[in-house]
Design a protein around this motif. Sequence first.
Motif, PDB file in Angstrom:
ATOM      1  N   SER A  30      94.979  99.376  95.013  1.00  0.00           N
ATOM      2  CA  SER A  30      94.543  98.714  93.603  1.00  0.00           C
ATOM      3  C   SER A  30      95.680  98.159  92.817  1.00  0.00           C
ATOM      4  N   GLY A  31      96.855  98.704  93.079  1.00  0.00           N
ATOM      5  CA  GLY A  31      98.055  98.398  92.378  1.00  0.00           C
ATOM      6  C   GLY A  31      98.320  97.069  92.660  1.00  0.00           C
ATOM      7  N   LEU A  32      98.418  96.837  94.141  1.00  0.00           N
ATOM      8  CA  LEU A  32      98.899  95.355  94.654  1.00  0.00           C
ATOM      9  C   LEU A  32      97.685  94.259  94.267  1.00  0.00           C
ATOM     10  N   ALA A  33      96.501  94.697  94.222  1.00  0.00           N
ATOM     11  CA  ALA A  33      95.476  93.859  93.976  1.00  0.00           C
ATOM     12  C   ALA A  33      95.346  93.543  92.555  1.00  0.00           C
ATOM     13  N   LEU A  34      95.813  94.438  91.656  1.00  0.00           N
ATOM     14  CA  LEU A  34      95.674  94.169  90.324  1.00  0.00           C
ATOM     15  C   LEU A  34      96.762  93.332  89.925  1.00  0.00           C
ATOM     16  N   GLY A  35      98.208  93.487  90.453  1.00  0.00           N
ATOM     17  CA  GLY A  35      99.311  92.836  90.315  1.00  0.00           C
ATOM     18  C   GLY A  35      99.146  91.341  90.784  1.00  0.00           C
ATOM     19  N   GLY A 156      96.337  96.281 101.856  1.00  0.00           N
ATOM     20  CA  GLY A 156      96.228  95.722 100.622  1.00  0.00           C
ATOM     21  C   GLY A 156      96.526  94.316 100.713  1.00  0.00           C
ATOM     22  N   GLY A 157      97.673  93.981 101.259  1.00  0.00           N
ATOM     23  CA  GLY A 157      98.106  92.660 101.380  1.00  0.00           C
ATOM     24  C   GLY A 157      96.983  91.680 102.231  1.00  0.00           C
ATOM     25  N   VAL A 158      96.493  92.434 103.350  1.00  0.00           N
ATOM     26  CA  VAL A 158      95.775  91.543 103.990  1.00  0.00           C
ATOM     27  C   VAL A 158      94.308  91.465 103.422  1.00  0.00           C
ATOM     28  N   LEU A 159      93.876  92.558 102.983  1.00  0.00           N
ATOM     29  CA  LEU A 159      92.536  92.403 102.143  1.00  0.00           C
ATOM     30  C   LEU A 159      92.500  91.395 100.968  1.00  0.00           C
ATOM     31  N   VAL A 160      93.758  91.405 100.277  1.00  0.00           N
ATOM     32  CA  VAL A 160      93.833  90.461  99.115  1.00  0.00           C
ATOM     33  C   VAL A 160      93.776  88.949  99.736  1.00  0.00           C
ATOM     34  N   ALA A 161      94.652  88.950 100.926  1.00  0.00           N
ATOM     35  CA  ALA A 161      94.510  87.505 101.354  1.00  0.00           C
ATOM     36  C   ALA A 161      93.239  87.101 102.139  1.00  0.00           C
ATOM     37  N   LEU A 162      92.453  88.135 102.679  1.00  0.00           N
ATOM     38  CA  LEU A 162      91.022  87.669 103.480  1.00  0.00           C
ATOM     39  C   LEU A 162      90.104  87.692 102.624  1.00  0.00           C
ATOM     40  N   LEU A 163      90.123  88.448 101.832  1.00  0.00           N
ATOM     41  CA  LEU A 163      88.787  88.837 100.877  1.00  0.00           C
ATOM     42  C   LEU A 163      89.031  88.551  99.578  1.00  0.00           C
ATOM     43  N   SER A 164      89.581  89.251  98.543  1.00  0.00           N
ATOM     44  CA  SER A 164      89.967  88.867  97.141  1.00  0.00           C
ATOM     45  C   SER A 164      90.540  90.059  96.564  1.00  0.00           C
ATOM     46  N   PRO A 165      91.290  89.788  95.379  1.00  0.00           N
ATOM     47  CA  PRO A 165      91.716  90.892  94.887  1.00  0.00           C
ATOM     48  C   PRO A 165      90.651  92.049  94.076  1.00  0.00           C
ATOM     49  N   ARG A 166      89.522  91.138  93.756  1.00  0.00           N
ATOM     50  CA  ARG A 166      88.543  92.143  93.088  1.00  0.00           C
ATOM     51  C   ARG A 166      87.720  92.803  94.050  1.00  0.00           C
ATOM     52  N   VAL A 167      87.417  92.412  95.335  1.00  0.00           N
ATOM     53  CA  VAL A 167      86.836  93.438  96.366  1.00  0.00           C
ATOM     54  C   VAL A 167      87.853  94.373  96.602  1.00  0.00           C
ATOM     55  N   THR A 168      89.139  94.069  96.846  1.00  0.00           N
ATOM     56  CA  THR A 168      90.033  95.216  97.226  1.00  0.00           C
ATOM     57  C   THR A 168      90.141  96.250  96.094  1.00  0.00           C
ATOM     58  N   LEU A 169      89.807  95.869  94.904  1.00  0.00           N
ATOM     59  CA  LEU A 169      89.749  96.962  93.702  1.00  0.00           C
ATOM     60  C   LEU A 169      88.513  97.793  93.971  1.00  0.00           C
ATOM     61  N   LEU A 170      87.436  97.336  94.439  1.00  0.00           N
ATOM     62  CA  LEU A 170      86.122  98.065  94.947  1.00  0.00           C
ATOM     63  C   LEU A 170      86.455  98.971  96.026  1.00  0.00           C
ATOM     64  N   LEU A 171      87.128  98.567  96.899  1.00  0.00           N
ATOM     65  CA  LEU A 171      87.489  99.596  98.070  1.00  0.00           C
ATOM     66  C   LEU A 171      88.376 100.621  97.664  1.00  0.00           C
ATOM     67  N   ALA A 172      89.363 100.193  96.995  1.00  0.00           N
ATOM     68  CA  ALA A 172      90.181 101.225  96.111  1.00  0.00           C
ATOM     69  C   ALA A 172      89.309 102.393  95.488  1.00  0.00           C
TER      70      ALA A 172
END
Length: 410
Positions: A30-35, A156-172
């Motif tokens: 979540s930290g990487l996605a939010l940043g 997280g880096g992969v998820l942010v790149a392939l999906l989006s920061p918001r989807v990554t936050l939901l996974l977190a």
Amino acid sequence: MRSYSELFRTREFTPLFVSSCFRTAASTVSGLALGTLVYRATGSPLLSALSMFGPSLAQMVGAATLLSAADRLPPRATVAGIALLFGLGTAVMAVPGLPVWTVFALLLLLGLIQSFGGGVLWGLLTEILAKEGYLLGRSVFNMMSGIAQITGYATGGVLVALLSPRVTLLLAAGLYLAAALTARLGLTARAPRAKGRPSVARTWRANARLFSSPERRTLYLLLWVPNGLIVGCESLYVSYAPDRAGALFAFAALGMFAGDLTTGRLLPPRVRARLGIPVLLLLATPYLFFALRPGVAVAAALVALASIGFGASLIQQERLVALIPDELSGHALGLHTAGMLTLQGVSAALAGGIAQLTSPAQAMTVMAAASVAVTLALTPALLRHRTALPKGRGPESSTPRDRPAEVNSP
């Protein structure tokens, strides 16, 4: 307690450990996605750094007002409840169109909650393992944190790149909920360690008691300031290498894992006690080379080497645990966590501000130099106040007047 197998044979250690694994993974992802989300929205290194580490600033307020709750709340319900609240808060931050100021308000609220959460967690660890097993147990938690950060930041880096920061936050958020469930089902219901209701007055009295010892004061400062300044360097990874920040975080976590393994398991106690300051200096020195603006590959090697120095905190914590009374174990360790996270937030803000005026590389160099200076300044005080303790006893064990009745009074 001398082996990892003994730790995991200890009742309740495994569920507490697994719950913390979920929480650490959730925090890194979540930290990487939010940043990344905040940096894309604002283009500001300062706001990006604050989104990842700024909530730690709320720890200072919590340490001054809420920390007495660390020993006065039922541990199982508190550990599970905090994880649940973090999961809900992270899910809310994933809502599209949420204003940046709302995100920061939520982060500050969660930081206040976490201000006593660390005390509850580490106080419970001293109950499960006793003080003799704390260092080994804490080293396992730190190594787990390193592994979880390596996998979390990489994933997280992969998820942010392939999906989006918001989807990554939901996974977190889902990982936080898993942490809450594991704690609720795996831990035993225990009574609070101290009697009475939490209050600001009790928090202040306990803080004053802990700071009455010169050696404890010095240990707290060593645990808070040099490490916090280096976390300020870490808060600039996103602005230093926007497309490779996950790799820098992963290599930093790898170095931290190596340092904790060496310090907690491989070094003999007498050798370990002598290496606290040298290892702490190792934490900062490699960041001085960021003045040369190294490429990502060299930067990753430097941050991995530097992060070995985080093992110094285990050495200082071992000494601190020997110096605190049992009924204040949660409060004392919570004060360590709250102060550490507060300095991380302050350092992130300071590093972000310097980077805004100069560059991320120059800001890292300045923060590293400050960390070295603080460590060298505190070293004489540590050596001057350190005294040998009888085995199994702290300095307060033989002085009844140091155990005021109000600590456990209703």
